[in-house]
Scaffold this active site. Structure first.
Site, short mmCIF file in Angstrom:
data_model
loop_
_atom_site.label_atom_id
_atom_site.label_comp_id
_atom_site.label_asym_id
_atom_site.label_seq_id
_atom_site.Cartn_x
_atom_site.Cartn_y
_atom_site.Cartn_z
N GLN A 129 -7.94 -2.41 -1.15
CA GLN A 129 -8.88 -3.45 -0.78
C GLN A 129 -9.86 -3.22 0.28
O GLN A 129 -10.99 -3.46 -0.14
CB GLN A 129 -7.92 -4.69 -0.75
CG GLN A 129 -8.81 -5.97 -0.99
CD GLN A 129 -8.02 -7.14 -1.59
OE1 GLN A 129 -7.39 -7.90 -0.69
NE2 GLN A 129 -8.06 -7.17 -2.97
N PHE A 130 -9.43 -2.86 1.32
CA PHE A 130 -10.17 -2.16 2.48
C PHE A 130 -9.68 -0.91 2.89
O PHE A 130 -8.40 -0.84 2.85
CB PHE A 130 -10.44 -3.23 3.45
CG PHE A 130 -11.22 -4.47 3.39
CD1 PHE A 130 -12.49 -4.47 3.65
CD2 PHE A 130 -10.58 -5.46 2.54
CE1 PHE A 130 -13.40 -5.76 3.21
CE2 PHE A 130 -11.47 -6.61 2.41
CZ PHE A 130 -13.00 -6.54 2.54
N ALA A 131 -10.30 0.01 3.26
CA ALA A 131 -9.81 1.34 3.98
C ALA A 131 -9.08 0.93 4.88
O ALA A 131 -8.00 1.83 4.91
CB ALA A 131 -11.07 2.23 4.37
N ASP A 132 -9.26 0.01 5.54
CA ASP A 132 -8.54 -0.30 6.87
C ASP A 132 -6.95 -0.38 6.63
O ASP A 132 -6.20 -0.02 7.34
CB ASP A 132 -8.88 -1.57 7.55
CG ASP A 132 -10.51 -1.53 7.77
OD1 ASP A 132 -10.74 -1.74 8.81
OD2 ASP A 132 -11.10 -1.34 6.77
N PHE A 133 -6.75 -0.79 5.25
CA PHE A 133 -5.33 -1.39 4.96
C PHE A 133 -4.66 0.26 4.73
O PHE A 133 -3.46 0.11 4.40
CB PHE A 133 -5.18 -2.24 3.87
CG PHE A 133 -5.64 -3.64 4.54
CD1 PHE A 133 -5.63 -4.03 5.66
CD2 PHE A 133 -6.70 -4.31 3.62
CE1 PHE A 133 -6.09 -5.25 6.11
CE2 PHE A 133 -7.32 -5.34 4.10
CZ PHE A 133 -7.07 -5.76 5.34
N HIS A 179 -11.62 -4.71 9.10
CA HIS A 179 -12.51 -4.54 7.64
C HIS A 179 -13.73 -3.64 7.95
O HIS A 179 -14.56 -3.88 7.08
CB HIS A 179 -12.71 -6.02 7.19
CG HIS A 179 -11.68 -6.75 6.64
ND1 HIS A 179 -10.76 -7.49 7.85
CD2 HIS A 179 -11.08 -7.01 5.80
CE1 HIS A 179 -9.86 -8.08 7.19
NE2 HIS A 179 -10.00 -7.87 5.73
N GLU A 181 0.77 -1.10 0.09
CA GLU A 181 0.20 0.00 -0.20
C GLU A 181 0.91 1.14 -0.01
O GLU A 181 0.50 2.15 -0.81
CB GLU A 181 -0.92 -0.12 1.10
CG GLU A 181 -2.21 -0.90 1.02
CD GLU A 181 -1.62 -2.37 1.40
OE1 GLU A 181 -0.72 -2.72 1.79
OE2 GLU A 181 -2.71 -3.09 1.03
C1 LIG Z 1 -1.67 -4.69 4.47
C2 LIG Z 1 -2.78 -5.64 3.70
N1 LIG Z 1 -3.20 -5.44 2.53
C3 LIG Z 1 -4.35 -5.90 1.94
C4 LIG Z 1 -4.84 -7.14 2.61
C5 LIG Z 1 -5.97 -8.02 1.98
N2 LIG Z 1 -5.52 -9.38 1.78
C6 LIG Z 1 -5.83 -10.30 2.60
S1 LIG Z 1 -5.32 -11.74 2.20
C7 LIG Z 1 -4.59 -11.16 0.75
C8 LIG Z 1 -3.83 -11.83 -0.18
C9 LIG Z 1 -2.64 -12.79 0.65
O1 LIG Z 1 -1.96 -13.31 -0.26
P1 LIG Z 1 -0.74 -14.23 0.28
O2 LIG Z 1 0.11 -13.48 1.35
O3 LIG Z 1 -0.07 -14.81 -0.96
O4 LIG Z 1 -1.41 -15.31 1.16
P2 LIG Z 1 -2.50 -16.61 0.62
O5 LIG Z 1 -3.70 -15.74 0.88
O6 LIG Z 1 -2.20 -16.92 -0.64
O7 LIG Z 1 -2.28 -17.69 1.59
C10 LIG Z 1 -4.95 -9.74 0.38
C11 LIG Z 1 -4.53 -8.94 -0.48
C12 LIG Z 1 -4.33 -7.31 3.98
N3 LIG Z 1 -4.98 -8.39 4.74
N4 LIG Z 1 -3.38 -6.70 4.57
#
Ligand SMILES: Cc1ncc(C[n+]2csc(CCOP(=O)(O)OP(=O)(O)O)c2C)c(N)n1
Ligand SMILES: Cc1ncc(C[n+]2csc(CCOP(=O)(O)OP(=O)(O)O)c2C)c(N)n1
Ligand SMILES: [Mg+2]
Ligand SMILES: [Mg+2]
Lengths: 321, 313, 313, 321
Positions: free
Chosen positions: A80-84, A125, A58
């Site tokens: 993806q979510f404002a929280d992030f 979230h 981000e």
């Molecule tokens: C800082 C942040 N940005 C975005 C998200 C939203 N998000 C949750 S899981 C995910 C994908 C994670 O992918 P990966 O690290 O490869 O783990 P996997 O789900 O494949 O196990 C995202 C983008 C988040 N949780 N934290």
């Protein structure tokens, strides 16, 4: 046929991409997947390299957008979510927010923030972010409550030369429907009188506009006429429209879904008392979420945020003062 | 592994049946990796910060199954008391922090737990571990946390489950190196790569890494190649995963591979495994039933306090 | 290089004499590296985000010396109009963003500038560059930015000035790898290591990296070993730098090394260099005098607006 | 002999380190170098492994502190400048701030934030951060204005079981001196009546307490008696002491050095009008810094933040209302 709030956001982006070659989209999973909330569905196909999947970075997403804006583009970044966006906080407030003042060069970036609570979304979230970004100089903070505002304000935001934090409410995405996407043409910066009344004014924004209207409906059954003002953007904050309403009703409730310390409701109350103290027939009150993280369990969540019931209760208190 | 799979299948049906709100995130296909990690750690001594797909590791580390069902079902008696849900649970004082959603942030937290142990003279022979996805290696938090752990030479094991996707985003939109193991040298840490679908290989690699960390050789990276055999969450059908990948070796079910390895090595028979499966089903049924019988939190009894000391809000 | 050194010496005296408020941050000892970068870029085409110790690179890239003196002295006529100071200056529309203080954050900004050029079809043959210190490689921003640039295969050159310290913090408290070049492979980018005190070697390495980037081989890391021959800022006496390090090859003054290399190669004589030095002194005097004659910003004339569009605050 | 504000911070940490083995320090350049402001000078020698130099990794610094606190330590983290905490924003508000509510386990970490403007410090070495952290649940935000408060509140903060954002004002570091480090023993959570008056109340905190007193001195020459309340902590916010003062004076100016949108001053005004509307004889006013980044040039800077002159002016406005 009816249009939802998320449809409106989709449509606005579609038109922006079509009308202006300098508009591009950046965000996680926004390409072929169409985004976590499908706000960018189909765009990758039509606009190819102008729709870029971002890594989970981000901070870099916002830095990148600022750089692209310097060089003439108009990026729309989807969190993806404002929280992030907390991870991008520094780039937002210190890089984007300060750029125009420091260099004289405006940075037309729009950051789409899926905000707000839905049942079961939990502490990370569900957050509202308008108050922290509005606190910093240089950021415009937009908070649409209606389908047509989601459409029109997003278009205006992207066309604006300054950085915009565009707070979309997730609860409204699919729940809020409208017969038409076209609105009343009220420009960014103007609040709307959503409902006229004469006994008290509720000033609010985003999803709480609808809760306020519900509360007003209930009180109407008892003969109370509650005016509801939808701020539409919290920075700029259209205090004139608010004051005009308070002038009519003499009573103010500032309502928000965010955390209770500081924030929009405090700003609204403080401005109203500074500029319209004599208009008030009773102490202006506030109603916000509770001062804890947003709980996961739907029962806790419903008690954490303002609801039509708690708004009615607060309005009764106000009307009796 | 088997227990985790059984539990998660049940959680999925509960979600699809509307009994669990919010979301359900599973580790299907990643159980060998996660269980290998959990099993290599010592409960009550080591620290473990599980992530999204670590049901198997939690179980192996000794997490009570009721913690899982209660948290998913919002029981007031779970460790999170309905305040947080699904995978966002833990028992920090038992060495298992409760993850926040922001990816990458656990690396520094677990490092801090180890630093505390070091300062109190309790670090000897202790290991801290956390999991992370391929996508989350793009976070600044991951970088800062791992680098800090390397500077402090902490006994930390970071397991990267490279399941080829972050939500829908393929690894070529996430990083440009061949294998994430190539990051180890740049942090000055040890590392090992494993085939995450192969239980025996994964366990061996994991034990090697955990042992290295335990012996004082500093942080260790374990990079596992595998595929998540479910959606990102149970709302997602993972249709973005190409069929060829599903059909490749990477798409093997680690549970099946593991079962045949166990049988082959004479550690158990197919009948044993069948019995375990039935036992797992029973255990899961009971844990779900218990949690379902329990109340959710009562908003009117909540103290709505975010600080432990009164008057600080 | 010579001009930068001369200018910076002058800025230092102005600071010590109380004529510059806030702080003054110099690149003494790092001019060969910075100038090599600036000289390898094409003004009006390439983008360059200089950092703290990049006076030489700015000059070589073509920054007007008045931008430096005006910004340091708070003239209303400088590019920052007194709103920001010292090294926090730039001309973004001329390819040079104005750094914010938060380290590491420029990597993604310069990448965004390149992405814009790519989208507009103007990227061909273009390079973007930025500098960073050894300490700033520990920021999440650096990691996210470089990784993103690698994913996008951008023509980006990131120059790491490994001057052994971040403020007072020695590199062994900052990272655990041997050389920061070991990070390149983990990002999937190219890289080259240079002796930052050796002008010829540094220039050669830099040109190699810039050329690689320009030719489409993606981001390039240039890691230079050297020592900063001044304090972190002019308020700091750098007494934490051990004498042995100062006395080592790393403590050589790149300006002296460069001068003898130039003379040795017959590119100029000692007399020529003496003339350049005098010219530099004159140029600096004039730029300082001009900025000193100018007014600071008038608070009563300020519009105090942080957005370009009226009514948006 | 006199003690400065930074001496007080040094002394508090020294005693904390000596008295409690679970206290340790983490921050950039805080070891042998003694910190950018010398707040930790000499500690590395005496406390060795309990004084750790951090890499330039603010996010990890806070994450690490949270982990250490879980396992029984009481970390004090020094941000080199409060402005850089923007990079650690997520770990602060989402990791530290939510921990107790979610898990029931308190996180006794103290984050020392060198805040506020000094001439020439510019946009990124001058920021106030109390308002953004106070907005989030779970963080205690302390803002000492005096030498003895710097000492005593820091000791209390570290001894508190909850996370504390400790906002030290850089301008006070060496400028503010006191004959003694010992104060009046007022506990964390209580505001102080710094100066008694009867015509108006200025509610403020941190360095602005001194500017308010200067403004009050000037108005005293004209016979106006201005009361000054020093909040000492903005969360908790001791509204009772504020209301008691407003009850005496009938007039309120909320004063702060932060950005003007939202924040402490808005929170103070909103609470006062909600709970003490009838006490007010005039509209409550606010005075904050201007809504731009903090300018570098000392002349701009002096015009950007409230000064005794601008406070006097605002107070005259208030007194005439
Ligand atoms: C800082 C942040 N940005 C975005 C998200 C939203 N998000 C949750 S899981 C995910 C994908 C994670 O992918 P990966 O690290 O490869 O783990 P996997 O789900 O494949 O196990 C995202 C983008 C988040 N949780 N934290
Ligand atoms: C995110 C962030 N944290 C802290 C600082 C304060 N700071 C400014 S320069 C500096 C040291 C930088 O060291 P390095 O990156 O090695 O560059 P050098 O000064 O050696 O050229 C620090 C800690 C900062 N500017 N940004
Ligand atoms: Mg993945
Ligand atoms: Mg350095």
């Amino acid at each position: 046929m009816s249009v939802t709030y998320i449809d409106a956001i989709h449509q606005a982006q579609l038109e922006l991409l079509r009308e202006d070659k300098t508009v591009f989209l950046y965000g996680q999973d926004i390409g072929d997947f169409g985004g976590a909330f499908k706000a960018t569905k189909g765009f990758k196909e039509e606009f190819g390299p102008r729709v870029l999947d971002a890594p989970i970075s981000e901070d870099a997403m916002i830095g990148m957008a600022v750089g692209a804006a310097i060089n003439g583009m108009r990026p729309i970044v989807e969190m993806q979510f404002a929280d992030f966006s907390s991870v991008a906080f520094n780039q937002l407030v210190n890089q984007a927010g300060t750029h125009y003042y420091r260099t004289g060069i405006p940075i037309p970036i729009t950051v789409r923030m899926p905000c707000g609570g839905t049942p079961g979304s939990g502490p990370f979230h569900s957050q509202m972010v308008e108050s922290i970004y509005a606190h910093y100089p240089g950021l415009v903070v937009v908070t649409p409550a209606t389908v047509s505002d989601a459409y029109q304000l997003l278009k205006e935001s992207v066309q604006l030369d300054d950085p915009v934090i565009f707070c979309e409410h997730k609860f409204l995405y699919r729940w809020l429907k409208s017969a038409s996407i076209k609105g009343d043409g009220l420009p960014l910066g103007k609040a709307r009188l959503t409902r006229a009344g004469k006994h008290a004014t509720v000033v609010t924004y985003s999803a709480m506009v609808h809760e306020a209207v519900r509360a007003a409906d209930r009180l109407a059954e008892e003969g109370w006429e509650i005016e509801v003002v939808d701020l539409r953007s919290v920075k700029p904050l259209d205090i004139d429209t608010v004051l005009a309403s308070v002038a009519r009703t003499g009573r103010l409730l500032a309502l928000g879904e965010g955390f209770p310390w500081g924030g929009v409701t405090a700003e609204v109350v403080s401005r109203v008392v500074a500029e319209g103290f004599h208009l008030l027939d009773a102490p202006p009150l506030r109603l916000n979420a509770k001062d804890t993280p947003i709980p996961y369990h739907p029962d806790l969540w419903a008690a954490h945020r303002p609801t039509p019931e708690s708004i009615v209760e607060k309005l009764r208190e106000l009307l009796n003062l | 592994m088997l227990t985790a799979r059984t539990l998660e299948n049940k959680l999925s049906s509960l979600y699809k049946g509307g009994k669990i709100v919010g979301g359900v995130y599973l580790g299907t296909g990643q159980e060998a990796l996660s269980a290998s990690l959990g099993a290599s750690l010592i409960k009550g001594r080591d620290c473990f910060s599980p992530l999204i797909r670590d049901q198997a590791g939690r179980t192996a580390f000794g997490e009570d199954m009721l913690d899982a069902t209660r948290t998913h079902l919002g029981s007031a008696r779970g460790p999170m008391r309905g305040r947080d849900g699904n995978i966002h649970r833990g028992r920090p004082h038992q060495g298992m922090p409760a993850m926040i959603s922001h990816l990458g942030t656990a690396v520094s937290v677990i490092s801090g737990m180890l630093i505390a142990k070091r300062m109190k003279g309790e670090l000897d022979g202790i290991v801290g571990a956390t999991s992370i996805g391929d996508g989350a290696t793009s976070t600044g938090s991951f970088h800062e946390g791992l680098n800090m752990a390397a500077v402090e030479n902490l006994p930390l094991v970071v397991v990267i489950a490279d399941n080829q996707f972050a939500y829908s985003t393929p690894r070529n939109r996430q990083f440009a190196c061949e294998s994430l193991l190539e990051r180890a040298v740049g942090y000055g840490v040890g590392g090992v790569e494993v085939d995450g679908t192969d239980l025996k290989a994964t366990l061996a690699g994991m034990q090697q890494a955990v042992t290295s960390a335990r012996q004082g050789f500093g942080p260790q990276l374990v990079v596992a190649r595998l595929l998540r055999l479910c959606g990102h969450g149970e709302h997602d059908d993972a249709s973005y995963v190409p069929q060829e990948l599903r059909d490749s070796l990477m798409g093997r079910d680690c549970l099946e591979v593991g079962a045949s390895q166990i049988i082959e090595d004479g550690l158990a028979t197919a009948e044993d495994i069948e019995i375990w499966r039935k036992e797992a089903v029973e255990e899961v049924q009971e844990a779900v039933a218990t949690a379902q019988r329990e109340r959710g939190p009562d908003p009117y009894e909540e103290d709505w306090r975010a600080t432990s000391v009164e008057g600080m809000q």
